[in-house]
Motif scaffolding. Structure first.
Motif, PDB file in Angstrom:
ATOM      1  N   UNK A   1       0.979  -0.714   0.312  1.00 40.18           N
ATOM      2  CA  UNK A   1       0.175  -0.030  -0.143  1.00 40.18           C
ATOM      3  C   UNK A   1       0.312   1.351  -0.176  1.00 40.18           C
ATOM      4  N   UNK A   2       0.527   2.361  -0.404  1.00 44.63           N
ATOM      5  CA  UNK A   2       1.118   3.465  -0.534  1.00 44.63           C
ATOM      6  C   UNK A   2       1.653   3.883   0.943  1.00 44.63           C
ATOM      7  N   UNK A   3       2.014   5.198   1.382  1.00 42.77           N
ATOM      8  CA  UNK A   3       2.370   5.005   2.988  1.00 42.77           C
ATOM      9  C   UNK A   3       1.434   5.865   3.848  1.00 42.77           C
ATOM     10  N   UNK A   4       1.585   4.792   4.898  1.00 43.13           N
ATOM     11  CA  UNK A   4      -0.040   4.988   5.453  1.00 43.13           C
ATOM     12  C   UNK A   4       0.091   6.561   6.249  1.00 43.13           C
ATOM     13  N   UNK A   5       1.428   6.097   6.818  1.00 41.39           N
ATOM     14  CA  UNK A   5       1.536   7.611   7.441  1.00 41.39           C
ATOM     15  C   UNK A   5       1.372   8.937   6.440  1.00 41.39           C
TER      16      UNK A   5
ATOM     17  N   UNK B   1      -2.614   5.567  10.635  1.00 36.08           N
ATOM     18  CA  UNK B   1      -1.100   4.816  11.434  1.00 36.08           C
ATOM     19  C   UNK B   1      -0.806   5.231  12.444  1.00 36.08           C
ATOM     20  N   UNK B   2      -1.624   6.455  13.364  1.00 37.99           N
ATOM     21  CA  UNK B   2      -1.540   6.225  14.453  1.00 37.99           C
ATOM     22  C   UNK B   2      -2.300   5.243  15.003  1.00 37.99           C
TER      23      UNK B   2
ATOM     24  N   UNK C   1       2.797  14.932  20.426  1.00 38.32           N
ATOM     25  CA  UNK C   1       3.899  14.411  19.411  1.00 38.32           C
ATOM     26  C   UNK C   1       2.876  14.131  18.399  1.00 38.32           C
ATOM     27  N   UNK C   2       1.868  13.805  18.394  1.00 37.11           N
ATOM     28  CA  UNK C   2       0.580  14.303  17.451  1.00 37.11           C
ATOM     29  C   UNK C   2       0.970  15.177  16.603  1.00 37.11           C
TER      30      UNK C   2
ATOM     31  N   UNK D   1       1.666  15.263  12.420  1.00 30.59           N
ATOM     32  CA  UNK D   1       1.015  15.045  11.441  1.00 30.59           C
ATOM     33  C   UNK D   1       1.870  16.672  11.049  1.00 30.59           C
ATOM     34  N   UNK D   2       2.597  17.563  11.687  1.00 33.49           N
ATOM     35  CA  UNK D   2       2.738  18.171  10.954  1.00 33.49           C
ATOM     36  C   UNK D   2       4.198  17.821   9.725  1.00 33.49           C
ATOM     37  N   UNK D   3       4.554  16.490   9.930  1.00 36.09           N
ATOM     38  CA  UNK D   3       5.610  16.205   9.271  1.00 36.09           C
ATOM     39  C   UNK D   3       4.820  15.428   7.641  1.00 36.09           C
TER      40      UNK D   3
END
Length: 382
Positions: free
Chosen positions: A117-121, A128-129, A138-139, A143-145
């Motif tokens: 699958x394409x990257x879940x993150x 992903x989380x 931290x979350x 999410x900013x990434x």
């Protein structure tokens, strides 16, 4: 590029064992001399087929606590993958649901990516989380990434020479997210590990075999069987177990994780496996089919590729307990032929995967360099 093909296998991380790692195990069977490059490995959790493999990790392996907190280091994986030394190989086969597609490939090498699958993150952050208990800050940082990793993921996908999707739904995601075409080759299913029961006695239960995380939608099966007063056995564990147990009535039994031999026995004796989530492919339904048992699945995801209504299973139309309960209430065990169901599962076995992937690699190698010798290890049963 002349002579025999020099092969390297690349995988995201080998610290959990599932369908993606089963693909790596079969790739190792096909190319036993090929080293397996990965960011991190938990050698205690490796499946037995990979115990003898030449597994080479990156500097991330030395990070304290990496095996337990591997998801929190998401921002380091692109750097780790790109630090891999893959010089001297003619063929790179990456098995990727995240970062392996970014492996550095030499100018004359072929890169074939088997995409789970394409990257879940990047493309499905909430999934992903799932189940991760992290501070809000931290979350927020994570999410900013998302956008930078989307850009990285999309850019790296364009450097791949050949993309293989593990299902039709993943093929569509590849097209939607990357704008690229791909070929579907279904993943290998270890059909030979399963058998149809010679005699079925008891077995008055429906079955779930799954990690207990909310996106798997096990709650639908728990609620539907509780309301319909039907027996349900749930095998597996995870962060959603406590919530599910609170939803369950007396007809639902939670057994936690069990050894494979016991899981197979429960599959052989169940009325049907319930598969209520949306999966990239979904190997478990075919394992139940290999035991001669039908599957009741939500009409979506990888199940659309494997379930033929009336042959090896049936669908429920909406991801609602009421929709599933309606199908369960009408389920008639007499309508299903275990031998026919088993034959359907055999179409997805490991030998089929090896044949299809071998033909794909051979065509790619010959297109690149007609004088290149392609060689793989093919089981005698083929």
């Amino acid at each position: 590029m002349n002579g025999e093909l020099r092969v390297a296998i690349v995988h995201d991380y080998l610290n959990q064992m599932g369908g993606a790692e089963r693909v790596v195990a079969v790739l190792h069977q096909m190319f036993p001399q090929a080293p397996i490059y990965t960011t991190i490995v938990d050698r205690e959790r490796l499946m037995k087929e990979l115990k003898d493999a030449d597994i080479r990790t990156t500097w991330m392996q030395k990070i304290p606590g990496i095996l337990k907190r591997f998801k929190l280091f998401f921002w380091l994986y692109p750097f780790a993958v790109q630090s891999m030394n893959l010089r001297g190989y003619d063929l790179i086969i990456s098995s990727s649901s995240a970062y392996a597609k970014g492996a550095p490939v030499g100018r004359d090498a072929i890169h074939i990516c088997y995409c789970h699958t394409p990257m879940r993150f990047a493309w499905d952050f909430s999934t992903y989380m799932e189940g991760m208990k992290v501070p809000r800050l931290v979350k927020w940082i994570a999410q900013s990434m998302v956008l930078p990793l989307k850009l990285w993921d999309k850019a790296k996908s364009r450097g791949i020479h050949h993309l293989i999707a593990n299902s039709s739904v993943v093929q569509k995601r590849i097209k939607d997210h990357y704008g690229l075409s791909s070929t579907v080759i279904f993943p290998p299913v270890g059909v030979s590990r399963f058998h149809v029961a010679e005699r079925r006695n008891g077995g008055g239960y429906f079955l779930i075999v799954s990690r207990l995380v909310s996106y798997k939608r096990i709650d639908l099966a728990v609620e539907a069987c509780t309301k319909a007063n039907k027996q349900l056995v749930v095998i597996g564990d995870g962060p959603d177990r406590e919530r599910l147990q609170k939803l369950a009535g007396p007809t639902v039994q939670f057994l936690g994780r069990l050894p494979d031999i016991q899981v197979v026995q429960y599959m052989k004796m169940c009325r049907a496996l319930i598969f209520p989530g949306i999966e990239d492919f979904g190997i478990t339904p075919l394992e139940a089919n290999a035991c001669g048992r039908p599957v009741i699945a939500f009409r979506g995801g990888g199940a659309l590729d494997t379930i033929i209504p009336g042959l090896n299973g049936q669908f429920f139309a909406e991801q609602k307990a009421e929709s599933l309960a309606e199908v369960i209430a009408q389920f008639d065990e007499a309508n299903w032929d275990p031998v026919t169901i088993r034959r359907h599962a055999e179409k997805y076995d490991e030998a089929r995967f090896i044949r299809e992937l071998s033909a794909f690699i051979e065509a790619a190698a010959k297109a690149k360099e007609p004088t290149l010798t392609y060689r793989t290890t093919v089981p005698e049963t083929l």
